[in-house]
Design a protein around this motif. Structure first.
Motif, PDB file in Angstrom:
ATOM      1  N   GLN A   1       0.707  -0.746  -0.095  1.00 34.29           N
ATOM      2  CA  GLN A   1       0.178   0.168  -0.371  1.00 34.29           C
ATOM      3  C   GLN A   1       0.820   1.457   0.049  1.00 34.29           C
ATOM      4  N   GLN A   2       0.383   2.475  -0.892  1.00 34.49           N
ATOM      5  CA  GLN A   2       1.697   3.163  -0.916  1.00 34.49           C
ATOM      6  C   GLN A   2       0.896   4.646  -0.691  1.00 34.49           C
ATOM      7  N   PHE A   3       0.575   5.783   0.246  1.00 39.85           N
ATOM      8  CA  PHE A   3       0.345   6.745   0.361  1.00 39.85           C
ATOM      9  C   PHE A   3       1.222   7.637  -0.812  1.00 39.85           C
ATOM     10  N   PRO A   4       0.341   8.772  -0.691  1.00 43.56           N
ATOM     11  CA  PRO A   4       0.858  10.228  -1.907  1.00 43.56           C
ATOM     12  C   PRO A   4       2.249  10.282  -0.779  1.00 43.56           C
ATOM     13  N   GLY A   5       2.924  10.018  -1.445  1.00 49.64           N
ATOM     14  CA  GLY A   5       4.430  10.833  -0.829  1.00 49.64           C
ATOM     15  C   GLY A   5       5.090  10.223   0.483  1.00 49.64           C
ATOM     16  N   LYS A   6       4.653   8.807   0.069  1.00 47.36           N
ATOM     17  CA  LYS A   6       5.416   7.274   0.862  1.00 47.36           C
ATOM     18  C   LYS A   6       5.769   6.906  -0.301  1.00 47.36           C
ATOM     19  N   GLY A   7       6.965   5.804   0.762  1.00 49.97           N
ATOM     20  CA  GLY A   7       7.067   4.335   0.130  1.00 49.97           C
ATOM     21  C   GLY A   7       6.118   3.995   0.189  1.00 49.97           C
ATOM     22  N   PRO A   8       6.212   2.725  -0.653  1.00 47.91           N
ATOM     23  CA  PRO A   8       5.051   1.120  -0.470  1.00 47.91           C
ATOM     24  C   PRO A   8       5.103   0.830   0.628  1.00 47.91           C
TER      25      PRO A   8
END
Lengths: 115, 111
Positions: free
Chosen positions: B37-44
């Motif tokens: 799961q990957q949120f915007p601005g973050k790594g998976p």
């Protein structure tokens, strides 16, 4: 998660310039990876290293090189940047053994723009 | 040759509905099937994973269904919430080898 750090977080450069992206980890993992992420193409593996003396090409290594300076450090270089290398770059680590040996831990990413 | 095919590329689901993302693979030697799961601005980040000795694994609202004969596995998100809006990647691996990721699904949960 500060366990895997990437520098810089953002970089704008010009065609033909040499660029180095750095990755450091405090997780004590042997394995490190470099990916690039492009919309619609997912995460594609550039290079990976299973230990300090082991470097392997991924599926899209052309135009890139890497250096594993220590267990905790893995750098990605673009020798002569070109616009189609504009992407989001991620470093990741994983353990060699144990029940979670397949799990990869990702850094926060570096957004690279090549003009 | 693409080792894992993910669909759909994007998905919009109403709050409270079920989100379903599918992946298909070719190599029957793969024995590890995670979802990231990957949120915007973050790594998976790892969300849930399954090995082929079971057909289903559930963790809270997230379930992996695995069909070994069809060489397919899917992620089901029950009672989808706006906080589930993210990009989801399936992946495959064999033994202790590296992961190969799918192309990603951008999930948007609308009120």
């Amino acid at each position: 998660d500060a366990d895997v750090t990437q520098t810089p977080r953002n970089r704008i450069t010009k065609t033909g310039k040499r660029i180095m992206l750095e990755c450091s980890q405090t997780k004590g993992h042997d394995r490190m990876y470099w990916y690039r992420q492009d919309p619609g193409l997912g995460l594609r593996l550039i290079y990976y290293s299973f230990d300090v003396k082991d470097i392997n090409k991924g599926e899209i290594s052309d135009g890139y090189s890497v250096s594993r300076q220590a267990q905790a450090k893995f750098s990605l270089s673009l020798e002569s940047a070109i616009p189609n290398q504009t992407a989001l770059y991620f470093c990741a680590t994983s353990d060699f053994s144990g029940p979670k040996h397949n799990e990869q831990f990702f850094g926060p990413g570096t957004r690279l723009t090549v003009l | 040759q693409q080792q894992v095919k993910q669909s759909p590329q994007s998905l919009i689901v109403q709050k409270g509905g079920i989100s379903i993302i599918n992946c298909a693979y070719e190599n029957t030697a793969f024995d590890y099937f995670p979802w990231y799961q990957q949120f915007p601005g973050k790594g998976p980040a790892l969300l849930i994973a399954i090995r082929p000795d079971v057909s289903e694994k559930k963790e809270g609202r997230f379930t992996i269904s695995f069909n070994k004969s069809a060489k397919q596995f899917s992620l089901h998100i029950m009672d989808s919430q706006p906080g589930d809006s993210a990009t989801y990647f399936c992946a495959v691996a064999f033994g202790n080898e590296k992961l190969t990721f799918g192309t990603g699904t951008r999930l948007t949960i609308i009120p």
